[in-house]
Write an enzyme that holds these catalytic residues in place. Structure first.
Site, short mmCIF file in Angstrom:
data_model
loop_
_atom_site.label_atom_id
_atom_site.label_comp_id
_atom_site.label_asym_id
_atom_site.label_seq_id
_atom_site.Cartn_x
_atom_site.Cartn_y
_atom_site.Cartn_z
N ASP A 38 -16.70 -10.94 -4.75
CA ASP A 38 -15.57 -11.81 -4.44
C ASP A 38 -14.45 -11.49 -5.42
O ASP A 38 -14.69 -11.03 -6.54
CB ASP A 38 -15.96 -13.29 -4.55
CG ASP A 38 -15.06 -14.21 -3.74
OD1 ASP A 38 -15.49 -14.71 -2.69
OD2 ASP A 38 -13.90 -14.43 -4.18
N ASP A 63 -11.70 -6.96 -5.56
CA ASP A 63 -10.78 -7.25 -4.46
C ASP A 63 -11.05 -6.20 -3.37
O ASP A 63 -10.85 -5.00 -3.60
CB ASP A 63 -9.34 -7.15 -4.97
CG ASP A 63 -8.31 -7.52 -3.90
OD1 ASP A 63 -8.60 -7.37 -2.70
OD2 ASP A 63 -7.21 -7.95 -4.28
N VAL A 64 -11.49 -6.65 -2.19
CA VAL A 64 -11.87 -5.70 -1.13
C VAL A 64 -10.69 -4.84 -0.67
O VAL A 64 -10.89 -3.78 -0.07
CB VAL A 64 -12.50 -6.41 0.09
CG1 VAL A 64 -13.80 -7.09 -0.27
CG2 VAL A 64 -11.52 -7.37 0.75
N SER A 141 -13.40 -12.98 14.09
CA SER A 141 -12.89 -14.32 14.40
C SER A 141 -12.73 -14.41 15.91
O SER A 141 -12.63 -13.38 16.59
CB SER A 141 -11.53 -14.51 13.72
OG SER A 141 -10.88 -15.67 14.19
N TYR A 154 -2.89 -12.40 11.34
CA TYR A 154 -4.34 -12.68 11.31
C TYR A 154 -5.01 -12.15 12.56
O TYR A 154 -6.06 -11.49 12.53
CB TYR A 154 -4.54 -14.19 11.17
CG TYR A 154 -5.98 -14.62 10.98
CD1 TYR A 154 -6.59 -14.56 9.73
CD2 TYR A 154 -6.73 -15.09 12.06
CE1 TYR A 154 -7.91 -14.96 9.56
CE2 TYR A 154 -8.05 -15.49 11.90
CZ TYR A 154 -8.63 -15.43 10.65
OH TYR A 154 -9.94 -15.82 10.48
N LYS A 158 -7.85 -9.21 12.87
CA LYS A 158 -9.20 -9.45 13.40
C LYS A 158 -9.47 -8.62 14.66
O LYS A 158 -10.60 -8.20 14.89
CB LYS A 158 -9.41 -10.94 13.65
CG LYS A 158 -9.38 -11.79 12.37
CD LYS A 158 -10.51 -11.42 11.41
CE LYS A 158 -10.61 -12.38 10.23
NZ LYS A 158 -11.72 -12.07 9.31
N VAL A 187 -14.52 -23.03 11.50
CA VAL A 187 -15.74 -23.32 10.74
C VAL A 187 -15.32 -24.25 9.60
O VAL A 187 -14.26 -24.08 9.01
CB VAL A 187 -16.34 -22.02 10.16
CG1 VAL A 187 -17.67 -22.31 9.48
CG2 VAL A 187 -16.50 -20.96 11.25
N THR A 189 -14.90 -24.93 6.41
CA THR A 189 -14.90 -24.25 5.11
C THR A 189 -13.57 -24.59 4.40
O THR A 189 -12.64 -25.11 5.02
CB THR A 189 -14.95 -22.72 5.27
OG1 THR A 189 -13.70 -22.29 5.83
CG2 THR A 189 -16.10 -22.27 6.13
P1 NAD Z 1 -12.95 -19.22 2.39
O1 NAD Z 1 -11.53 -19.18 1.99
O2 NAD Z 1 -13.73 -20.48 2.25
O3 NAD Z 1 -13.76 -18.07 1.63
C1 NAD Z 1 -13.26 -16.76 1.59
C2 NAD Z 1 -13.75 -16.07 0.32
O4 NAD Z 1 -13.25 -14.73 0.35
C3 NAD Z 1 -13.23 -16.73 -0.96
O5 NAD Z 1 -14.27 -16.87 -1.90
C4 NAD Z 1 -12.17 -15.74 -1.46
O6 NAD Z 1 -12.03 -15.72 -2.86
C5 NAD Z 1 -12.72 -14.43 -0.92
N1 NAD Z 1 -11.66 -13.42 -0.79
C6 NAD Z 1 -10.45 -13.58 -0.23
N2 NAD Z 1 -9.74 -12.45 -0.33
C7 NAD Z 1 -10.54 -11.56 -0.98
C8 NAD Z 1 -10.36 -10.22 -1.39
N3 NAD Z 1 -9.21 -9.57 -1.19
N4 NAD Z 1 -11.38 -9.58 -2.02
C9 NAD Z 1 -12.56 -10.25 -2.25
N5 NAD Z 1 -12.76 -11.53 -1.90
C10 NAD Z 1 -11.77 -12.18 -1.26
O7 NAD Z 1 -12.96 -18.72 3.90
P2 NAD Z 1 -14.10 -18.75 5.05
O8 NAD Z 1 -13.70 -19.78 6.03
O9 NAD Z 1 -15.45 -18.78 4.45
O10 NAD Z 1 -13.81 -17.33 5.72
C11 NAD Z 1 -14.70 -16.24 5.60
C12 NAD Z 1 -14.36 -15.25 6.72
O11 NAD Z 1 -14.55 -15.89 7.98
C13 NAD Z 1 -12.93 -14.73 6.70
O12 NAD Z 1 -12.93 -13.36 7.03
C14 NAD Z 1 -12.25 -15.55 7.79
O13 NAD Z 1 -11.15 -14.89 8.34
C15 NAD Z 1 -13.40 -15.69 8.78
N6 NAD Z 1 -13.27 -16.81 9.69
C16 NAD Z 1 -13.14 -18.08 9.22
C17 NAD Z 1 -13.01 -19.13 10.11
C18 NAD Z 1 -12.86 -20.57 9.66
O14 NAD Z 1 -12.49 -21.43 10.46
N7 NAD Z 1 -13.18 -20.90 8.43
C19 NAD Z 1 -13.01 -18.87 11.50
C20 NAD Z 1 -13.15 -17.57 11.94
C21 NAD Z 1 -13.28 -16.53 11.03
#
Ligand code: NAD
Length: 254
Positions: A38, A63-64, A141, A154, A158, A187, A189
């Protein structure tokens, strides 16, 4: 015939929060060692400490979006763990806005993290997955399979992930590596909390559009990821697994 999970490691990006953390937890419960990555070093350390009660956790802040950061993370943990048999590219950011509202820097950052980040993760783990005939899963997503109003960057990122996953499935299937994506709708989160902060109208609109009538829990997405990584999905590759309560099944009015 599918076998039980073999001893091996699963790498998870975005593992400090939300869906990524839930994937790490589910993986540990299934007996995998985990490599947590992360960008947020402090949150990562907290997650690694909490999750280590469930099994062996290796963590590396990176950082990815940064070229070889994932290569370094994989190499730095290599000697201390069994080979990777799976990787879940989950790190992502939300960037909202229509084309005329987006700053080009926001567009670029969104593509760099959400799309190039998946590419960087794949590059870093492929050697090991080719050796173990492992499995790669990207967290896309619903905005990767249908349009999303007001989410231009976004949505583009995706959709790019979905295309990348399909291409990788064709490229590496002949060498025994399966590549799939999950496509969740909203989701519960911290990301969803940020998106809906102070906007109950939007929250209610999106929830009403889900036939199952609620948003997903992060564990429900994690279980789909673990299924795709594991032996029970041994004939599944190039698949986009919608974990969306039916939200993208068709027109729906409650
Ligand atoms: P979140 O913000 O709760 O967690 C994301 C994590 O990724 C965080 O810990 C953040 O520090 C880390 N992160 C962000 N940018 C980064 C980078 N450049 N390098 C390394 N780490 C990084 O979000 P989430 O809801 O758990 O989302 C996770 C994935 O699911 C994402 O790809 C998001 O697009 C996807 N997603 C989320 C939802 C939703 O509703 N929450 C819906 C569809 C898809």
């Amino acid at each position: 015939m599918a076998e039980g999970p073999s001893a091996g490691s699963l790498l998870v990006t975005g593992a400090a929060s939300g869906i990524g953390r839930a994937i790490a937890e589910a993986a540990l419960r299934e007996g995998y060692e985990t490599v947590l990555v992360d960008r947020d070093a402090e949150a990562l350390e907290d997650a690694a400490t909490a999750l280590s009660a469930l099994g062996r956790v290796h963590s590396h802040a990176a950082d990815v979006a940064e070229g070889d950061a994932l290569v370094t993370a994989v190499a730095a943990t290599r000697a201390a763990r069994p080979p990777l048999i799976g990787a879940a590219a989950c790190a992502g950011i939300e960037v909202l806005g229509k084309v005329d509202e987006l700053d080009p820097a926001e567009w670029s950052r969104c593509l760099a993290v959400n799309l190039t980040g998946v590419f960087n993760t794949a590059r870093a783990v492929l050697d090991e997955l080719l050796q173990t005939r492992g499995s790669f899963v990207a967290v896309a997503s619903d905005a990767g399979v249908v349009g999303a109003q007001g989410y231009a960057a976004y949505c583009a990122s995706k959709h790019g992930v979905v295309g990348l996953v399909k291409a990788m499935a064709l490229d590496y299937g002949p060498r025994g590596v399966r590549v799939n994506a999950v496509a969740p709708a909203f989701v519960e989160t911290p990301m969803a909390e940020r998106i809906f902060a102070g906007d109950d109208r939007a929250r209610d609109y999106y929830r009403a559009a889900v036939p199952l009538g609620r948003f997903a829990g992060p564990d429900e997405v994690a279980h789909a990821v673990l299924h795709l990584v594991g032996p029970h999905a041994s004939y599944t590759t190039g698949h986009i697994y919608r974990v969306d309560g039916g939200a993208t099944a068709g027109y729906f009015e409650r």
